[in-house]
Design a protein around this motif. Structure first.
Motif, PDB file in Angstrom:
ATOM      1  N   HIS A   1      13.322  11.793  39.423  1.00 32.43           N
ATOM      2  CA  HIS A   1      13.508  10.919  38.091  1.00 32.43           C
ATOM      3  C   HIS A   1      14.592  11.632  37.380  1.00 32.43           C
ATOM      4  O   HIS A   1      14.624  11.344  36.209  1.00 32.43           O
ATOM      5  N   GLY A   2      15.175  12.497  37.887  1.00 29.19           N
ATOM      6  CA  GLY A   2      16.416  13.173  37.172  1.00 29.19           C
ATOM      7  C   GLY A   2      15.874  13.843  36.247  1.00 29.19           C
ATOM      8  O   GLY A   2      15.017  14.447  36.246  1.00 29.19           O
ATOM      9  N   PRO A   3      16.781  13.960  35.018  1.00 29.50           N
ATOM     10  CA  PRO A   3      16.405  14.822  33.841  1.00 29.50           C
ATOM     11  C   PRO A   3      15.258  14.182  32.885  1.00 29.50           C
ATOM     12  O   PRO A   3      15.503  14.428  31.633  1.00 29.50           O
ATOM     13  N   TYR A   4      14.196  13.704  33.554  1.00 26.76           N
ATOM     14  CA  TYR A   4      13.345  13.000  32.633  1.00 26.76           C
ATOM     15  C   TYR A   4      11.837  13.660  33.225  1.00 26.76           C
ATOM     16  O   TYR A   4      11.869  13.840  34.676  1.00 26.76           O
ATOM     17  N   PHE A   5      10.964  13.790  32.322  1.00 29.83           N
ATOM     18  CA  PHE A   5       9.526  13.739  32.704  1.00 29.83           C
ATOM     19  C   PHE A   5       8.722  12.458  32.899  1.00 29.83           C
ATOM     20  O   PHE A   5       8.796  11.434  32.067  1.00 29.83           O
ATOM     21  N   THR A   6       7.899  12.505  34.079  1.00 28.79           N
ATOM     22  CA  THR A   6       6.998  11.228  34.048  1.00 28.79           C
ATOM     23  C   THR A   6       5.719  11.775  33.021  1.00 28.79           C
ATOM     24  O   THR A   6       5.611  12.884  32.411  1.00 28.79           O
ATOM     25  N   THR A   7       4.958  10.720  32.649  1.00 34.05           N
ATOM     26  CA  THR A   7       3.885  11.001  31.803  1.00 34.05           C
ATOM     27  C   THR A   7       3.005  12.206  32.209  1.00 34.05           C
ATOM     28  O   THR A   7       2.397  13.027  31.283  1.00 34.05           O
ATOM     29  N   SER A   8       2.846  12.061  33.560  1.00 38.08           N
ATOM     30  CA  SER A   8       2.000  13.352  34.077  1.00 38.08           C
ATOM     31  C   SER A   8       2.688  14.806  33.903  1.00 38.08           C
ATOM     32  O   SER A   8       1.960  15.820  33.554  1.00 38.08           O
ATOM     33  N   GLU A   9       4.040  14.877  34.264  1.00 33.93           N
ATOM     34  CA  GLU A   9       4.780  16.101  33.984  1.00 33.93           C
ATOM     35  C   GLU A   9       4.658  16.464  32.566  1.00 33.93           C
ATOM     36  O   GLU A   9       4.794  17.659  32.294  1.00 33.93           O
ATOM     37  N   LEU A  10       5.035  15.382  31.792  1.00 36.37           N
ATOM     38  CA  LEU A  10       5.044  15.749  30.229  1.00 36.37           C
ATOM     39  C   LEU A  10       3.552  16.248  29.908  1.00 36.37           C
ATOM     40  O   LEU A  10       3.408  17.518  29.057  1.00 36.37           O
ATOM     41  N   ALA A  11       2.658  15.616  30.057  1.00 39.12           N
ATOM     42  CA  ALA A  11       1.291  16.038  29.672  1.00 39.12           C
ATOM     43  C   ALA A  11       0.890  17.495  30.285  1.00 39.12           C
ATOM     44  O   ALA A  11       0.399  18.412  29.329  1.00 39.12           O
ATOM     45  N   LYS A  12       1.193  17.681  31.689  1.00 36.41           N
ATOM     46  CA  LYS A  12       1.083  18.972  32.122  1.00 36.41           C
ATOM     47  C   LYS A  12       2.017  20.063  31.452  1.00 36.41           C
ATOM     48  O   LYS A  12       1.477  21.355  31.185  1.00 36.41           O
ATOM     49  N   THR A  13       3.237  19.773  30.969  1.00 35.84           N
ATOM     50  CA  THR A  13       4.131  21.014  30.714  1.00 35.84           C
ATOM     51  C   THR A  13       3.468  21.268  29.342  1.00 35.84           C
ATOM     52  O   THR A  13       3.643  22.496  28.886  1.00 35.84           O
ATOM     53  N   CYS A  14       3.291  20.229  28.595  1.00 31.65           N
ATOM     54  CA  CYS A  14       3.149  20.430  27.003  1.00 31.65           C
ATOM     55  C   CYS A  14       1.489  20.805  26.767  1.00 31.65           C
ATOM     56  O   CYS A  14       1.122  20.792  25.471  1.00 31.65           O
ATOM     57  N   GLY A  15       0.745  20.706  27.895  1.00 28.98           N
ATOM     58  CA  GLY A  15      -0.597  20.866  27.527  1.00 28.98           C
ATOM     59  C   GLY A  15      -1.465  19.885  26.918  1.00 28.98           C
ATOM     60  O   GLY A  15      -2.417  20.118  26.027  1.00 28.98           O
ATOM     61  N   VAL A  16      -1.150  18.920  27.087  1.00 29.86           N
ATOM     62  CA  VAL A  16      -1.786  17.412  26.380  1.00 29.86           C
ATOM     63  C   VAL A  16      -2.209  16.732  27.659  1.00 29.86           C
ATOM     64  O   VAL A  16      -2.197  16.896  28.847  1.00 29.86           O
TER      65      VAL A  16
END
Length: 279
Positions: free
Chosen positions: A6-21
């Motif tokens: 996905h290049g320099p982007y987060f998927t929804t799952s990745e962002l959720a896991k990274t930011c603890g939401v």
């Protein structure tokens, strides 16, 4: 923590896991326009930038500080340093006010524990005399003839006033009865009140004078308190004294701790003075 595909982007799952939401939280933020994805591909998948990870961190900080999502949305849409300072100062003030409320509630609960534990011990039943120092009350006036519904309404108004004004008072509720009503047998209280830690300005404060009081513990429901008041009257008369001030009744053990009204305990104190012999 970025996906190579996905290049320099987060998927929804990745962002959720990274930011603890949760993913559900991100979907909700998208729906309300608080944090929309950087772009959505042809298959409907959401993708977020690294800057949005930082934005989500700001959202979490402001949420924990007590900001509503609507407030946060307004900040995100108009993000700048002066606005952040103003918002954080407001949140700091709100937290300080909450600390005051929490400390006040802690004192109230501590007082409730002490009062209830005292009621579990042995309490003297008959009338006696005691000398009290000056005390202060925050009070709400009642009217003779008020029914139970009006009393409940005024009790609620009294509690709300004390809370909104951050008035530092003790837990138990008092009923204050004027001298004239006590002597005439109209035992419906003139005021509901709480004892203050210290005097405060304003018309709603009542001072209980330093002096001699006849004290008696009433056991039973509120409806039977007239019997105890009558016993106190007889005691005052038989001991050559006269009523010179108000009657004060405090709930030592009430509906808060006891389901059965016959187990209620109210301590009544009436200010008195000795009658001078006529010459």
């Amino acid at each position: 923590m970025m996906s190579d595909s996905h290049g320099p982007y987060f998927t929804t799952s990745e962002l959720a896991k990274t930011c603890g939401v949760t993913k559900h939280t991100l979907f909700h933020y998208d729906e309300i326009g608080l944090l929309k994805p950087e772009f959505v591909n042809s298959k409907g998948y959401r993708f977020y930038s690294i800057q949005q990870c930082y934005a989500l961190d700001i959202i979490n900080v402001l949420k924990k500080a007590g900001s509503s999502l609507q407030e946060i949305k307004g900040f995100i849409q108009n993000q700048n340093t002066p606005l952040l300072i103003e918002l954080l100062r407001q949140k700091l003030y709100d937290l300080e006010m909450e600390q005051i409320r929490i400390k006040r509630m802690q004192r109230l609960l501590k007082g409730a524990i002490e009062m209830t534990e005292q009621a579990q011990g042995e309490l003297h039943d008959g009338p006696s005399m005691a000398e009290y120092e000056e005390e202060y009350f925050i009070a709400t006036q009642l009217e003779q003839g008020d029914g139970d519904k009006e009393f409940a309404h005024k009790l609620n108004e009294h509690r709300n006033y004390c809370e909104k004004q951050f008035i530092d008072h003790e837990f138990p509720i008092w009923t204050i009865l004027g001298k004239d009503h006590f002597e005439s047998g109209d035992y419906y209280g003139d005021f509901i009140a709480n004892k203050l830690k210290a005097p405060i300005p304003g018309e709603r404060m009542i001072t209980k004078p330093k002096g001699i009081y006849v004290v008696m513990n009433h056991r039973g429901s509120y409806e039977t308190m007239s019997e105890t008041y009558s016993t106190i009257k007889k005691y005052i008369e038989s001991n050559g004294m006269a009523v010179c001030g108000k009657a004060y009744a405090v709930e030592v053990l009430s509906y808060i701790a006891e389901k059965n009204p016959s187990n209620y305990i109210m301590q009544i104190s009436v200010e008195v003075s000795k009658v001078r012999n006529a010459n």
